[in-house]
Design a protein around this motif. Structure first.
Motif, short mmCIF file in Angstrom:
data_model
loop_
_atom_site.label_atom_id
_atom_site.label_comp_id
_atom_site.label_asym_id
_atom_site.label_seq_id
_atom_site.Cartn_x
_atom_site.Cartn_y
_atom_site.Cartn_z
N ARG A 124 37.21 37.41 42.74
CA ARG A 124 37.67 36.17 42.08
C ARG A 124 38.26 36.43 40.71
NH1 ARG A 124 34.01 31.93 40.75
NH2 ARG A 124 35.91 30.70 40.69
N PRO A 138 42.53 39.17 41.04
CA PRO A 138 43.62 38.23 40.81
C PRO A 138 44.45 38.56 39.57
CG PRO A 138 41.65 37.05 41.47
CD PRO A 138 41.25 38.49 41.24
N ILE A 166 44.79 39.77 46.25
CA ILE A 166 43.82 38.88 46.88
C ILE A 166 43.12 39.66 47.98
CG2 ILE A 166 43.56 36.81 48.32
CD1 ILE A 166 45.97 35.69 46.70
N THR A 206 45.46 35.55 35.56
CA THR A 206 45.40 35.62 37.03
C THR A 206 46.68 35.07 37.65
OG1 THR A 206 44.40 33.45 37.29
CG2 THR A 206 42.89 35.27 36.96
N GLY A 217 44.80 29.42 45.08
CA GLY A 217 43.59 29.81 44.36
C GLY A 217 42.41 28.92 44.71
N ARG A 272 39.02 31.12 44.94
CA ARG A 272 39.05 31.82 43.66
C ARG A 272 38.87 30.86 42.50
NH1 ARG A 272 43.58 34.13 41.98
NH2 ARG A 272 44.94 33.17 43.53
N TYR A 300 34.07 30.88 51.22
CA TYR A 300 34.79 32.06 50.74
C TYR A 300 35.22 33.09 51.79
CZ TYR A 300 36.87 35.26 47.68
OH TYR A 300 37.80 36.06 47.09
#
Lengths: 488, 488
Positions: free
Chosen positions: A179, A183, A188, B7, B29, B34, B91
């Motif tokens: 996470r 990033p 990813i 990010t 995201g 994330r 996730y």
């Protein structure tokens, strides 16, 4: 400290009386440094019962040792190693055994003698330590690290992490890498595509073991990280050093029969070059065309204080062709020994099995401490602080270099923690480095980074993670003088 | 937590308008998990400047995402991931890349599929966990461990240990092993004859790498520790399983062309047999006669609550023929991942170089914490406490076994933490173990310990480090019933 009764054994083959054996055992313990002045011996009753002999035998042995001043007695409180006992020569007991194994025959493989240079443990004693890869403890958020460590040592975490985790990682750390860290590099990844390693070195090693063998071929940047070269030698694969230019690794020079390409595109090690976007795309295309896998060592992206870092090569990878390696050694500290490997699930599954076979898993408490440090935001503050300080040092070192007429060969346009330097042709930087050490200047000669065939003696690396800003100029001046002197 | 501006990257190959790209980036995201509900987005000014685009583009993207309820705004304090934003399915973001690398071709070596069984991470949820090799956290001196860890995290230690130690170990820990642990086994060693490893598994692995290759031959006990068998397979050496008897490894069965003998004489793994003195001498003589090296895995000597442990085989070695492996996994906890290797200097030098190549060194803070724990005497108190508890459990488990008609095949005359069990011929303990799991009983089938050719299905191991005394009897009863049921 009391000497434990359990350290006493009777040798079934020993010569002499029992009493003599006990005396010899104690004397040997004192002479070898195992028993120290002031340490208390077991009571005669306890030792006698432990060895299964009569108490009077032990008492007689103790009395003899009193007489010879190995032991002293304090009335009823027992026997102690005497303050007059012979002091062993700084803990190197004479070797009892004679090594009669012919190790030159018994060793199936030897691992000493590779390219990795021997670095001094005492580099902190140098006045001008231009060392690379060490942490500046003064920049580290030690207080919050301690708090995170304490939290990981709390009852609930401790009990869970004290267990053997088999081949698993700390899910909290994996999640934060997915996470938080990846990033930032445009990458990813799912948890099953991530493996925690004992630093980036361990990640490179695992990768080399899985992708290479006697029949495979690797391409390696030249110059490159010397330990990686040792790792490739150990796999017995064929490998080819590809000379890097000012844009890093030139894809067109990679042979068609290459299976694995090792590269550090965002901050070439050691030249610090950043590979431009067009070449990154060309490199990916080249890998696709020859069906090679790319291993990307992204070891220092956090230290980007001059410009935003480019996204990782892995961020452009649409087909699982890039294996990505990250490290906490530069952004936290190297003694931590934590890094990570990101790649296709099929690859990570093998890396996980190999890691389990070699060492099981990185220690759980270290992983959890990092997870807390990341998740509480200390990591980001930490990186900003390091980057700011390195930026300050960078300005000074560049200015000093200019002033004293040294030559930068690669400087890392985004930042970084080192400069790649070039002395005049013909300078032997091994000699220069050796001479500078007596003047308390430490720098790293560049030769070990080069493949043996192309090895150049006139390069060197200047790290600035561990030298205070105030000392940089004087150190550079000494280096400049020594290089001039060696060229006379 | 605020979402860091770093990010965000613009993909140079992306389709669509800049505004759409930003929207997609944010939505991705959120969907991938994330970015989480309530997290703050960078300000439009900051994000625009980071990406080098106009602020209005970012504002328009944010406004769109407000409308679609991915984001919410709190007046002047900015944009946040909305509480109504779609929640990702626990996730597992959809994989963006299609893996087009043919891994069956790209992997030079595979490491999955060895003998090491898959053990469940959730063993603590079992009501009757007869698991081996895990720690009972309730027996551990957690308070003092924390204090020792804190001391190792103090300013002076921390700064020193945060550094890359290259190939070195913590000298404090090495000294305590030399002075404290080894003498209890009758072994005397100098610091240069000791190497710290990531647990005993890592020590075995290093040893196998150095002493074996395609042209060498190893002798291995049968049954033996399955991970060792996997390690030997990975070296590609020849190896031979020697069936152990009630006295352990029979020296006369070892072939003349053997180069390396792996043994666990003091507590054979898994049968728990202790090798008698006469056989130890015969084994050393056999090794000398055929010029083989012996690797002694002394993994559990601390748990000797029934009788004094015999001195290590290494203590009888007068010629440097024995390589000794110790571990803190059983006496402290396995998640620690620390063990040690003791051998001739010529051997340890190679092990040190290989370890440096694979992982550099075990984390410094873990080593120092153990050094303090040992030196302050907590270790000894800890071992006494564990031994006392295990002794109590051992009495109960033996009594329950008798009562329910199960058969002990090996029980460890000195103590230990497990029993080696034998079900009636023809019983498939894999099946029994599987069925017992649904009744919340965990035990380890013995098959993976045997060489494939001699693999027996009717053995199993009962560990008692992690099951409270009060639950043992009920657990044994369930096992006995299931074995009877499977034999009907």
């Amino acid at each position: 400290m009391a000497i434990s009764v359990e350290t006493f054994f009777l040798n079934p083959d020993a010569q002499g009386t029992l009493q003599a054996q006990i005396q010899e055992m104690i004397a040997e313990g004192i002479l070898s440094g195992r028993f120290r002045i002031g340490e208390k011996l077991p009571s005669s009753r306890k030792l006698a019962s432990h060895l299964g002999i009569s108490r009077i035998t032990v008492t007689l042995a103790y009395t003899e040792l009193l007489a010879s001043d190995y032991l002293s007695s304090k009335g009823r409180s027992g026997y102690f190693v005497s303050t007059n006992a012979p002091v062993p020569p700084s803990y190197t007991p004479t070797q009892k055994t004679v090594d009669s194994v012919d190790w030159s025959r018994s060793l199936a493989r030897t691992f000493t003698g590779g390219d990795t240079p021997h670095k001094p443990q005492d580099w902190r004693d140098y006045r001008y330590p231009f060392i690379y890869g060490q942490a500046d403890a003064s920049l580290f958020d030690h207080a919050n690290w301690r708090l995170c460590a304490l939290r990981a040592l709390g009852h609930k975490d401790f009990s869970a992490l004290a267990n053997d985790q088999y081949d698993h990682d700390d899910p909290l750390l994996v999640e934060y890498i997915a996470r938080h860290s990846l990033p930032r590099r445009g990458v990813i990844a799912r948890p099953q595509e991530i493996l925690i390693t004992l630093g980036a070195t361990n990640a490179l090693w695992l990768t080399a073991q899985i992708l290479l063998n006697r029949g495979r071929k690797a391409a390696l940047e030249d110059p490159a990280y010397y330990t990686l070269r040792d790792q490739l030698v150990n796999t017995r694969c064929q490998f080819e050093g590809i000379p890097v230019d000012e844009d890093g690794l030139p894809p067109e020079l990679i042979s068609d029969d290459t299976d694995v390409i090792f590269t550090s595109p965002s901050h070439q090690s050691p030249t610090t070059t950043n590979m431009p976007m067009e070449r990154r795309k060309a490199l990916l295309k080249r890998a696709r065309d020859i069906n090679a896998v790319i291993v990307e060592d992204d070891y220092e992206f956090e230290m980007s204080f001059l410009d935003s870092p480019s996204p990782a090569l892995k961020s452009l990878d649409q087909e699982g062709r890039v294996i990505y390696i990250g490290s906490f050694s530069k952004s936290l500290f190297p003694g931590l020994r934590l890094g990570y490997l990101v790649g296709s699930e099929s690859f990570i599954r093998q890396a996980r099995a190999l890691r389990a076979n070699v060492l099981r898993h990185p220690p759980g408490h270290m992983q959890r401490t990092v997870a807390y440090f990341l998740s509480l935001g200390h990591y980001d503050a930490q990186i900003r602080r390091i980057a700011k300080t390195l930026h300050g040092r960078r300005l000074v070192i560049e200015e000093s270099i200019k002033q004293h007429g040294l030559t930068i060969s690669g400087s890392g346009q985004f930042g970084g923690s080192s400069l790649w330097m070039k002395a005049p042709e013909g300078t032997n930087m091994d000699d220069v480095a050796r001479k500078l050490r007596s003047g308390s200047v430490f720098l790293e000669p560049g030769a070990p980074f080069f493949a043996p065939a192309t090895r150049k003696q006139n390069h060197y690396r200047l790290g600035y993670t561990s030298i205070p800003k105030s000392k940089i100029e004087a150190g550079i001046e000494l280096i400049a003088k020594e290089i001039v002197k060696c060229n006379k």
